[in-house]
Design an enzyme around this catalytic site. Structure first.
Site, PDB file in Angstrom:
ATOM      1  N   ASN A 154      -2.193   1.169  11.991  1.00 57.32           N
ATOM      2  CA  ASN A 154      -3.031   2.231  11.425  1.00 57.32           C
ATOM      3  C   ASN A 154      -3.330   1.853   9.981  1.00 57.32           C
ATOM      4  O   ASN A 154      -2.467   1.979   9.113  1.00 57.32           O
ATOM      5  CB  ASN A 154      -2.268   3.565  11.500  1.00 57.32           C
ATOM      6  CG  ASN A 154      -2.994   4.685  10.776  1.00 57.32           C
ATOM      7  OD1 ASN A 154      -4.171   4.554  10.432  1.00 57.32           O
ATOM      8  ND2 ASN A 154      -2.290   5.788  10.548  1.00 57.32           N
ATOM      9  N   TRP A 155      -4.551   1.399   9.767  1.00 57.52           N
ATOM     10  CA  TRP A 155      -4.895   0.903   8.424  1.00 57.52           C
ATOM     11  C   TRP A 155      -5.187   2.034   7.443  1.00 57.52           C
ATOM     12  O   TRP A 155      -5.360   1.775   6.246  1.00 57.52           O
ATOM     13  CB  TRP A 155      -6.113  -0.023   8.507  1.00 57.52           C
ATOM     14  CG  TRP A 155      -5.854  -1.302   9.236  1.00 57.52           C
ATOM     15  CD1 TRP A 155      -4.687  -1.694   9.837  1.00 57.52           C
ATOM     16  CD2 TRP A 155      -6.782  -2.363   9.446  1.00 57.52           C
ATOM     17  NE1 TRP A 155      -4.835  -2.932  10.417  1.00 57.52           N
ATOM     18  CE2 TRP A 155      -6.113  -3.364  10.189  1.00 57.52           C
ATOM     19  CE3 TRP A 155      -8.113  -2.575   9.093  1.00 57.52           C
ATOM     20  CZ2 TRP A 155      -6.740  -4.553  10.576  1.00 57.52           C
ATOM     21  CZ3 TRP A 155      -8.732  -3.753   9.474  1.00 57.52           C
ATOM     22  CH2 TRP A 155      -8.050  -4.735  10.202  1.00 57.52           C
ATOM     23  N   LYS A 156      -5.297   3.230   7.938  1.00 48.70           N
ATOM     24  CA  LYS A 156      -5.607   4.388   7.078  1.00 48.70           C
ATOM     25  C   LYS A 156      -6.864   4.081   6.237  1.00 48.70           C
ATOM     26  O   LYS A 156      -7.760   3.384   6.711  1.00 48.70           O
ATOM     27  CB  LYS A 156      -4.401   4.760   6.214  1.00 48.70           C
ATOM     28  CG  LYS A 156      -3.128   4.890   7.047  1.00 48.70           C
ATOM     29  CD  LYS A 156      -2.007   5.542   6.328  1.00 48.70           C
ATOM     30  CE  LYS A 156      -0.765   5.503   7.206  1.00 48.70           C
ATOM     31  NZ  LYS A 156       0.339   6.267   6.652  1.00 48.70           N
ATOM     32  N   GLU A 189      -0.698  12.983   8.760  1.00 49.06           N
ATOM     33  CA  GLU A 189      -1.559  13.162   7.569  1.00 49.06           C
ATOM     34  C   GLU A 189      -2.737  14.064   7.894  1.00 49.06           C
ATOM     35  O   GLU A 189      -3.195  14.834   7.041  1.00 49.06           O
ATOM     36  CB  GLU A 189      -2.008  11.785   7.043  1.00 49.06           C
ATOM     37  CG  GLU A 189      -0.845  11.081   6.344  1.00 49.06           C
ATOM     38  CD  GLU A 189      -0.902   9.564   6.358  1.00 49.06           C
ATOM     39  OE1 GLU A 189      -1.972   8.994   6.651  1.00 49.06           O
ATOM     40  OE2 GLU A 189       0.144   8.947   6.092  1.00 49.06           O
ATOM     41  N   SER A 223       7.700   3.701   8.609  1.00 50.86           N
ATOM     42  CA  SER A 223       8.273   2.597   7.833  1.00 50.86           C
ATOM     43  C   SER A 223       8.858   1.485   8.695  1.00 50.86           C
ATOM     44  O   SER A 223       9.894   0.906   8.363  1.00 50.86           O
ATOM     45  CB  SER A 223       9.317   3.130   6.837  1.00 50.86           C
ATOM     46  OG  SER A 223       8.697   4.017   5.921  1.00 50.86           O
ATOM     47  N   HIS A 230      -2.228  12.660  13.870  1.00 49.24           N
ATOM     48  CA  HIS A 230      -1.406  11.979  12.862  1.00 49.24           C
ATOM     49  C   HIS A 230      -0.934  13.013  11.840  1.00 49.24           C
ATOM     50  O   HIS A 230      -1.671  13.935  11.480  1.00 49.24           O
ATOM     51  CB  HIS A 230      -2.206  10.869  12.177  1.00 49.24           C
ATOM     52  CG  HIS A 230      -1.349   9.997  11.323  1.00 49.24           C
ATOM     53  ND1 HIS A 230      -0.946  10.373  10.054  1.00 49.24           N
ATOM     54  CD2 HIS A 230      -0.780   8.792  11.561  1.00 49.24           C
ATOM     55  CE1 HIS A 230      -0.171   9.424   9.560  1.00 49.24           C
ATOM     56  NE2 HIS A 230      -0.053   8.460  10.449  1.00 49.24           N
ATOM     57  N   GLU A 263       6.659  10.089  15.237  1.00 50.05           N
ATOM     58  CA  GLU A 263       6.624   9.692  13.829  1.00 50.05           C
ATOM     59  C   GLU A 263       7.262  10.781  12.976  1.00 50.05           C
ATOM     60  O   GLU A 263       6.583  11.749  12.600  1.00 50.05           O
ATOM     61  CB  GLU A 263       5.182   9.489  13.374  1.00 50.05           C
ATOM     62  CG  GLU A 263       4.453   8.393  14.119  1.00 50.05           C
ATOM     63  CD  GLU A 263       3.346   7.806  13.265  1.00 50.05           C
ATOM     64  OE1 GLU A 263       3.436   6.617  12.964  1.00 50.05           O
ATOM     65  OE2 GLU A 263       2.431   8.537  12.868  1.00 50.05           O
ATOM     66  N   GLY A 300       5.548   6.160   5.373  1.00 49.16           N
ATOM     67  CA  GLY A 300       5.140   5.703   4.051  1.00 49.16           C
ATOM     68  C   GLY A 300       6.206   5.902   2.984  1.00 49.16           C
ATOM     69  O   GLY A 300       5.933   5.780   1.790  1.00 49.16           O
ATOM     70  N   GLY A 356       2.016   1.643   9.803  1.00 45.38           N
ATOM     71  CA  GLY A 356       1.091   1.944   8.719  1.00 45.38           C
ATOM     72  C   GLY A 356       1.054   0.804   7.720  1.00 45.38           C
ATOM     73  O   GLY A 356       0.408  -0.222   7.932  1.00 45.38           O
ATOM     74  N   GLY A 357       1.774   0.976   6.616  1.00 48.97           N
ATOM     75  CA  GLY A 357       1.726   0.006   5.510  1.00 48.97           C
ATOM     76  C   GLY A 357       1.894  -1.441   5.939  1.00 48.97           C
ATOM     77  O   GLY A 357       1.158  -2.319   5.473  1.00 48.97           O
TER      78      GLY A 357
END
Ligand code: PEP
Length: 250
Positions: A9-11, A96, A211, A94, A166, A172, A232-233
């Protein structure tokens, strides 16, 4: 045996050129026996990504979808549009989106239904906040997020979906659930579904997200009910992402 999936997930990160470079590096680094990879770039780079991925084993996903099919919904993107630009997967719910854009479980369920209706595979994200975990409410929260979807779409709909557990406190933050904590919730999710349909419960892929990194992926993916990861990151660095994919492969 459930085949593992690793989704990135590149956001809202990267430029057009950086996205292309990342995709090229990921394609170059995959092995023939790599786990199924899904990349979820920002909407505006989906078409470029599709051209680069076309014909290969990496699937394209989007980060969100509108619950409506079409119409006067400024700024929204429909499931049909995602399908049209080559998406096979889409994230729904998600944390967010839930926290920053006020998406409740009913809206998430409608997005899930919209995705399915166009033949997209929804990756349904569920997970508790830190305060909810500390209050012993993890199962209750996750159950209600799942039930909203099964209530609207039925348990059989999960046959064509992927679930991502998640924990919000791990997203994150660099703080990862222990393999045991992840396994406990994944097992709970599977058992809850098994009460309604044992086959679907046994077959559905449940990814862990929060993470995940090269250094912890292998032990997380070794858990019996963890079927890969939503990253993610660490999905923004080709080497790191490829190491995570390798941990899920072969
Ligand atoms: C995510 O946003 O879905 C996620 C898991 O992020 P990170 O890996 O950065 O915690």
């Amino acid at each position: 045996m459930r085949a593992k999936i690793v989704a990135g997930n590149w956001k809202m990160h990267g430029t057009r050129a950086e996205s292309a470079t990342l995709i090229d590096a990921i394609i170059a680094g995959l092995r023939a026996d790599s786990a199924q990879c899904v990349l979820c770039p920002p909407f505006v780079y989906l078409s470029d990504a599709w051209r680069l991925l076309r014909g290969g084993s990496v699937a394209l996903g989007a980060q969100d979808v509108c619950a409506e099919t079409h119409g006067a919904f400024t700024g929204e993107i429909s499931a049909a549009m995602l399908k049209d630009v080559g998406c096979q997967y889409v994230l729904v719910g998600h944390s967010e989106r839930r926290a920053l854009y006020g998406e409740d479980s009913q809206l998430v369920a409608r997005k899930f239904a919209a995705a399915l209706s166009r033949g997209l595979t929804p990756i349904l994200c569920v997970g508790e906040q830190l305060a909810e975990r500390e209050a012993g409410r993890t199962q209750e929260v996750v159950a209600s997020q799942l039930d909203a979807v099964t209530g609207l779409c039925g348990v059989p709909a999960l046959d064509a979906a992927v679930i991502a557990y998640e924990p919000v406190w791990a997203i994150g933050t660099g703080r990862t659930a222990t393999p045991g904590q992840a396994q406990d919730v994944h097992e709970f999710i599977r058992q809850r579904m098994a009460g309604q349909d044992a086959k679907i419960a046994a077959d559905v892929r449940i990814l862990y997200g929060g993470s995940v990194k090269a250094g912890n992926a292998r032990e997380l993916f070794a858990m019996p009910d963890v079927d890969g990861g939503l990253i993610g990151g660490a999905s923004l660095k080709a080497d790191e992402f490829l190491s995570i994919v390798a941990a899920a492969s072969g």
